[in-house]
Design a protein around this motif. Structure first.
Motif, mmCIF file in Angstrom:
data_model
loop_
_atom_site.group_PDB
_atom_site.id
_atom_site.type_symbol
_atom_site.label_atom_id
_atom_site.label_comp_id
_atom_site.label_asym_id
_atom_site.label_seq_id
_atom_site.Cartn_x
_atom_site.Cartn_y
_atom_site.Cartn_z
ATOM 1 N N ILE A 5 3.855 -31.486 7.083
ATOM 2 C CA ILE A 5 2.447 -31.143 7.318
ATOM 3 C C ILE A 5 2.327 -30.085 8.410
ATOM 4 C CG2 ILE A 5 0.286 -32.036 8.270
ATOM 5 C CD1 ILE A 5 0.921 -34.675 6.789
ATOM 6 N N ALA A 6 3.071 -30.249 9.500
ATOM 7 C CA ALA A 6 3.024 -29.279 10.600
ATOM 8 C C ALA A 6 3.394 -27.888 10.102
ATOM 9 C CB ALA A 6 3.954 -29.720 11.727
ATOM 10 N N ASP A 7 4.416 -27.787 9.267
ATOM 11 C CA ASP A 7 4.819 -26.483 8.733
ATOM 12 C C ASP A 7 3.712 -25.866 7.889
ATOM 13 O OD1 ASP A 7 7.289 -26.780 9.928
ATOM 14 O OD2 ASP A 7 8.297 -27.460 8.101
ATOM 15 N N ARG A 8 3.074 -26.676 7.039
ATOM 16 C CA ARG A 8 2.032 -26.151 6.163
ATOM 17 C C ARG A 8 0.785 -25.760 6.954
ATOM 18 N NH1 ARG A 8 4.752 -29.845 3.068
ATOM 19 N NH2 ARG A 8 3.480 -31.664 3.570
ATOM 20 N N GLU A 9 0.445 -26.545 7.977
ATOM 21 C CA GLU A 9 -0.710 -26.187 8.803
ATOM 22 C C GLU A 9 -0.447 -24.913 9.605
ATOM 23 O OE1 GLU A 9 -2.748 -29.054 11.088
ATOM 24 O OE2 GLU A 9 -3.041 -30.426 9.395
ATOM 25 N N GLU A 10 0.762 -24.769 10.119
ATOM 26 C CA GLU A 10 1.088 -23.559 10.871
ATOM 27 C C GLU A 10 0.954 -22.322 9.986
ATOM 28 O OE1 GLU A 10 4.339 -22.144 14.129
ATOM 29 O OE2 GLU A 10 5.125 -23.251 12.400
ATOM 30 N N GLU A 11 1.436 -22.410 8.771
ATOM 31 C CA GLU A 11 1.339 -21.279 7.852
ATOM 32 C C GLU A 11 -0.119 -20.947 7.538
ATOM 33 O OE1 GLU A 11 2.731 -20.036 3.306
ATOM 34 O OE2 GLU A 11 3.267 -21.994 4.127
ATOM 35 N N LEU A 12 -0.917 -21.963 7.223
ATOM 36 C CA LEU A 12 -2.308 -21.730 6.844
ATOM 37 C C LEU A 12 -3.128 -21.178 7.997
ATOM 38 C CD1 LEU A 12 -4.707 -21.923 4.918
ATOM 39 C CD2 LEU A 12 -4.945 -24.340 5.567
ATOM 40 N N PHE A 13 -3.011 -21.768 9.190
ATOM 41 C CA PHE A 13 -3.860 -21.335 10.289
ATOM 42 C C PHE A 13 -3.382 -20.027 10.915
ATOM 43 C CE2 PHE A 13 -5.375 -25.653 9.770
ATOM 44 C CZ PHE A 13 -6.739 -25.444 9.886
ATOM 45 N N THR A 14 -2.119 -19.693 10.749
ATOM 46 C CA THR A 14 -1.664 -18.350 11.133
ATOM 47 C C THR A 14 -2.338 -17.327 10.239
ATOM 48 O OG1 THR A 14 0.473 -19.151 11.909
ATOM 49 C CG2 THR A 14 0.330 -16.826 11.306
ATOM 50 N N ARG A 15 -2.419 -17.620 8.956
ATOM 51 C CA ARG A 15 -3.093 -16.717 8.028
ATOM 52 C C ARG A 15 -4.583 -16.610 8.339
ATOM 53 N NH1 ARG A 15 -3.812 -17.817 1.532
ATOM 54 N NH2 ARG A 15 -5.136 -16.002 1.103
ATOM 55 N N LEU A 16 -5.223 -17.745 8.626
ATOM 56 C CA LEU A 16 -6.640 -17.729 8.943
ATOM 57 C C LEU A 16 -6.921 -16.908 10.195
ATOM 58 C CD1 LEU A 16 -8.082 -21.299 8.221
ATOM 59 C CD2 LEU A 16 -8.974 -19.122 7.390
ATOM 60 N N ARG A 17 -6.087 -17.051 11.198
ATOM 61 C CA ARG A 17 -6.295 -16.280 12.432
ATOM 62 C C ARG A 17 -6.164 -14.785 12.169
ATOM 63 N NH1 ARG A 17 -2.984 -17.657 17.863
ATOM 64 N NH2 ARG A 17 -1.257 -16.915 16.580
ATOM 65 N N GLU A 18 -5.227 -14.411 11.328
ATOM 66 C CA GLU A 18 -5.053 -12.994 10.984
ATOM 67 C C GLU A 18 -6.246 -12.467 10.208
ATOM 68 O OE1 GLU A 18 -1.417 -13.134 8.844
ATOM 69 O OE2 GLU A 18 -0.156 -13.195 10.646
ATOM 70 N N GLU B 263 -10.636 -18.245 -2.522
ATOM 71 C CA GLU B 263 -10.842 -19.650 -2.876
ATOM 72 C C GLU B 263 -9.635 -20.516 -2.549
ATOM 73 O OE1 GLU B 263 -11.996 -20.046 -6.919
ATOM 74 O OE2 GLU B 263 -13.904 -18.979 -6.664
ATOM 75 N N ASP B 264 -8.443 -19.921 -2.518
ATOM 76 C CA ASP B 264 -7.257 -20.743 -2.285
ATOM 77 C C ASP B 264 -7.140 -21.215 -0.839
ATOM 78 O OD1 ASP B 264 -6.608 -18.102 -1.378
ATOM 79 O OD2 ASP B 264 -4.480 -18.625 -1.444
ATOM 80 N N VAL B 265 -7.927 -20.627 0.086
ATOM 81 C CA VAL B 265 -7.837 -21.040 1.493
ATOM 82 C C VAL B 265 -8.350 -22.467 1.672
ATOM 83 C CG1 VAL B 265 -8.610 -20.577 3.848
ATOM 84 C CG2 VAL B 265 -7.871 -18.685 2.389
ATOM 85 N N PRO B 266 -9.601 -22.783 1.291
ATOM 86 C CA PRO B 266 -10.014 -24.186 1.405
ATOM 87 C C PRO B 266 -9.207 -25.113 0.504
ATOM 88 C CG PRO B 266 -11.729 -22.872 0.339
ATOM 89 C CD PRO B 266 -10.731 -21.919 0.882
ATOM 90 N N THR B 267 -8.774 -24.606 -0.653
ATOM 91 C CA THR B 267 -7.971 -25.439 -1.563
ATOM 92 C C THR B 267 -6.683 -25.884 -0.896
ATOM 93 O OG1 THR B 267 -8.870 -24.359 -3.524
ATOM 94 C CG2 THR B 267 -6.757 -25.502 -3.776
ATOM 95 N N ARG B 268 -6.050 -24.987 -0.167
ATOM 96 C CA ARG B 268 -4.798 -25.342 0.521
ATOM 97 C C ARG B 268 -5.046 -26.406 1.589
ATOM 98 N NH1 ARG B 268 -1.907 -19.960 2.420
ATOM 99 N NH2 ARG B 268 -0.429 -21.495 3.262
ATOM 100 N N LEU B 269 -6.203 -26.336 2.249
ATOM 101 C CA LEU B 269 -6.476 -27.349 3.265
ATOM 102 C C LEU B 269 -6.834 -28.691 2.622
ATOM 103 C CD1 LEU B 269 -6.399 -27.869 6.233
ATOM 104 C CD2 LEU B 269 -8.798 -27.214 6.404
ATOM 105 N N TYR B 270 -7.503 -28.675 1.483
ATOM 106 C CA TYR B 270 -7.712 -29.927 0.747
ATOM 107 C C TYR B 270 -6.362 -30.566 0.418
ATOM 108 C CZ TYR B 270 -12.748 -29.248 -0.166
ATOM 109 O OH TYR B 270 -14.119 -29.117 -0.046
ATOM 110 N N ASP B 271 -5.394 -29.740 0.015
ATOM 111 C CA ASP B 271 -4.062 -30.266 -0.304
ATOM 112 C C ASP B 271 -3.396 -30.865 0.930
ATOM 113 O OD1 ASP B 271 -4.380 -29.487 -2.929
ATOM 114 O OD2 ASP B 271 -3.253 -27.616 -2.715
ATOM 115 N N ILE B 272 -3.569 -30.184 2.080
ATOM 116 C CA ILE B 272 -3.002 -30.709 3.328
ATOM 117 C C ILE B 272 -3.686 -32.024 3.704
ATOM 118 C CG2 ILE B 272 -2.847 -30.286 5.824
ATOM 119 C CD1 ILE B 272 -2.375 -27.301 5.130
ATOM 120 N N ALA B 273 -4.992 -32.112 3.477
ATOM 121 C CA ALA B 273 -5.698 -33.373 3.732
ATOM 122 C C ALA B 273 -5.107 -34.494 2.886
ATOM 123 C CB ALA B 273 -7.193 -33.211 3.441
ATOM 124 N N ASP B 274 -4.785 -34.184 1.630
ATOM 125 C CA ASP B 274 -4.135 -35.178 0.765
ATOM 126 C C ASP B 274 -2.776 -35.597 1.327
ATOM 127 O OD1 ASP B 274 -6.272 -35.145 -0.995
ATOM 128 O OD2 ASP B 274 -5.318 -33.744 -2.390
#
Length: 326
Positions: free
Chosen positions: A312-325, A267-278
């Protein structure tokens, strides 16, 4: 002549809303956010051309075709035809009862009443009556009317992220060949790969590298002749202009929410992207304020925006690296 079985719904973004209206027409049962995610629509581009001398875009150029290819839906796409030939093809599709996706410059759409060129704006042509067309446009609650001559101007405009070239697209066979979990998994992997890649896409400079180029260049905007307009347009392209809010990140977070149970995402995956959207929304406020300021105050706000965008770039890189893995 208007497609009697077509139902129009407005939406957050022109491309994904048009796909959602097609999903309703063909009974695929996909929400707009699902259409956006299955089309791997998320991206980022930073350009030195357009309505302002510096322009950002939070989606990529492949949303619509990615959607059909990911789901295995047979479609036909044309561009580069002469006006008459392209229009005759569109008319034939409508006579066959098929809605046609068009890629246009909204400057020529009378019902927008805008003096800004912007394209491609995506909509569906769903009928013809005399010298007018019927257009299903996500920005409006009902079907819009437009003179055919004005549509043709919008359709082959040289403005936008490349010439529009009378581009159109139709579904040839509405059969969905790929299961939703498989399609969602493929789409997420494609999105993560595009965002993390340093390669340029069709719209150039797409991905997290482009966010950093944008961030690092923001303090230099004070030297531009249209600094305030650049800041204003960037604010609009993050929070308004059919993004769904937060530079399309909120729309993609909703997609992750929808497919998380199917894919076993935490559940924290979409939550983190909602936070990035904010975070993007907060950045847009800084840019809006910069557009209304002058001198040292404007320069400081652009410095602040630079720091926000790099974060934002740092947070997106972390999240999408995790998603790709995953």
């Amino acid at each position: 002549m208007q497609l009697s079985s077509y139902t129009h719904s407005p939406g957050a973004h022109c491309g994904s809303a048009s796909l959602h209206n097609l999903a309703t027409f063909y009974d695929w049962g996909f929400s707009e956010s699902l259409c956006f995610g299955l089309g791997s629509g998320l991206g980022f581009g930073y350009y030195e051309r357009g309505p302002a001398s510096r322009v950002i875009m939070g989606r990529n150029s492949g949303l619509e075709t990615n959607f059909f290819e990911t789901l295995g839906i047979d479609y036909r796409e044309q561009s580069g035809q002469q006006r008459e030939s392209a229009w005759n093809d569109v008319r034939e599709q409508l006579e066959d009862g098929v809605p046609v996706m068009l890629f246009v410059d909204l400057y020529y759409l009378d019902y927008f009443n805008t003096d800004t060129h912007f394209g491609p704006h995506i909509l569906l042509c769903v009928g013809i009556e005399g010298n007018e067309v019927r257009l299903s446009d996500s920005e409006f609650d009902s079907i819009q009317r437009l003179p055919i001559s004005h549509l043709r101007d919008a359709w082959d405009s040289d403005y936008g992220f490349g010439p529009l070239d009378n581009r159109w697209l139709v579904v040839q066979d509405p059969t969905v060949e790929t299961s939703l979990p498989t399609a969602a998994d493929t789409a997420i992997e494609r999105t993560a790969t595009m965002l993390l890649s340093s390669n340029d896409g069709n719209w150039k400079a797409q991905g997290i590298d482009a966010i950093r180029r944008f961030a690092n260049d923001l303090p230099n905007w004070t030297a531009l002749e249209d600094t305030s307009w650049c800041a204003r347009f960037a604010y609009q392209n993050i929070e308004r202009r059919g993004t769904g809010g937060g530079a399309f990140r909120r729309l993609y977070a909703e997609f992750l929410d929808e497919v998380a149970p199917e894919l076993g995402l935490r559940e924290d995956v979409p939550t983190r992207l909602y936070d990035i959207a904010d975070d993007w929304t907060h950045l847009s406020t800084t840019l809006k304020n910069a557009s209304e300021a002058e001198g040292e105050e404007q320069a400081q706000l652009l410095e602040n925006a630079s720091d926000q965008a790099n974060g934002i770039a740092d947070r997106e890189e972390e999240l999408f690296t995790r998603l790709r893995e995953l």
